[in-house]
Design a protein around this motif. Structure first.
Motif, PDB file in Angstrom:
ATOM      1  N   GLU A   6       0.831  -1.204   0.000  1.00 52.43           N
ATOM      2  CA  GLU A   6       0.000   0.000   0.000  1.00 52.43           C
ATOM      3  C   GLU A   6       0.862   1.249   0.000  1.00 52.43           C
ATOM      4  O   GLU A   6       2.012   1.236   0.468  1.00 52.43           O
ATOM      5  N   ARG A  19      -5.751   9.595  -1.769  1.00 52.42           N
ATOM      6  CA  ARG A  19      -5.916   8.415  -2.600  1.00 52.42           C
ATOM      7  C   ARG A  19      -4.888   7.374  -2.184  1.00 52.42           C
ATOM      8  O   ARG A  19      -3.683   7.647  -2.203  1.00 52.42           O
ATOM      9  N   SER A  21      -3.180   3.596  -2.802  1.00 55.16           N
ATOM     10  CA  SER A  21      -2.906   2.634  -3.864  1.00 55.16           C
ATOM     11  C   SER A  21      -2.432   1.330  -3.253  1.00 55.16           C
ATOM     12  O   SER A  21      -1.811   1.319  -2.188  1.00 55.16           O
ATOM     13  N   THR A  78      -3.380  -3.400  -9.624  1.00 55.64           N
ATOM     14  CA  THR A  78      -3.419  -2.327  -8.631  1.00 55.64           C
ATOM     15  C   THR A  78      -4.855  -1.905  -8.359  1.00 55.64           C
ATOM     16  O   THR A  78      -5.667  -1.844  -9.281  1.00 55.64           O
ATOM     17  N   TYR A  80      -7.173   1.121  -6.087  1.00 56.63           N
ATOM     18  CA  TYR A  80      -7.086   2.450  -5.519  1.00 56.63           C
ATOM     19  C   TYR A  80      -8.285   2.685  -4.603  1.00 56.63           C
ATOM     20  O   TYR A  80      -9.342   2.095  -4.792  1.00 56.63           O
ATOM     21  N   GLN A  82     -10.058   6.133  -3.476  1.00 57.82           N
ATOM     22  CA  GLN A  82     -10.167   7.589  -3.432  1.00 57.82           C
ATOM     23  C   GLN A  82     -11.056   7.957  -2.260  1.00 57.82           C
ATOM     24  O   GLN A  82     -12.217   7.539  -2.207  1.00 57.82           O
TER      25      GLN A  82
END
Length: 123
Positions: A6, A19, A21, A78, A80, A82
């Motif tokens: 992360e 955000r 990832s 990956t 994400y 947000q």
């Protein structure tokens, strides 16, 4: 074996955005569900959001609906998160998790975990 890493945590003020990832590696993640959980001090790890392999099904905790959005880049392995309109109660360590298929929202059903990234929201 699956490795998850992360990034993107930090210290922000209430109302700000961040955000996160999570990059997966080690083996192909074809078919894997990937998602986010969080854990605040003294509390049990709780579900935040999860995406099925294709991203066609997204699930959110009620506490983050309308504020957080999970997305996935299959080609990059990956996902994400947000996070908008952050609140002090969103403060926690956020963990990325993966499972070979969608397993619901119980953290104990996810086999693979990242090391976590701290998100702190000040009031």
């Amino acid at each position: 074996q699956v490795q998850l890493v992360e990034s993107g945590g930090g210290l922000v003020q209430a109302g700000d955005s961040l955000r996160l990832s999570c990059a997966g590696s080690g083996r192909t993640l074809t078919g894997y569900a990937m998602g986010w959980f969080r854990q605040a001090p003294g509390l049990e790890r709780e579900f935040v959001a999860v995406s099925t392999w294709s991203g066609g099904n997204l699930y959110y905790a009620d506490s983050v609906k309308g504020r957080f959005t999970i997305s996935r880049d299959v080609a990059k392995n990956t996902i994400y998160l947000q996070m908008n309109s952050l609140k002090p109660e969103d403060t926690a360590v956020y963990y990325c998790a993966a499972a070979s298929s969608y397993r619901g929202t119980a953290y104990k059903t996810y086999a693979y975990w990242g090391q976590g990234t701290q998100v702190t929201v000040s009031s």
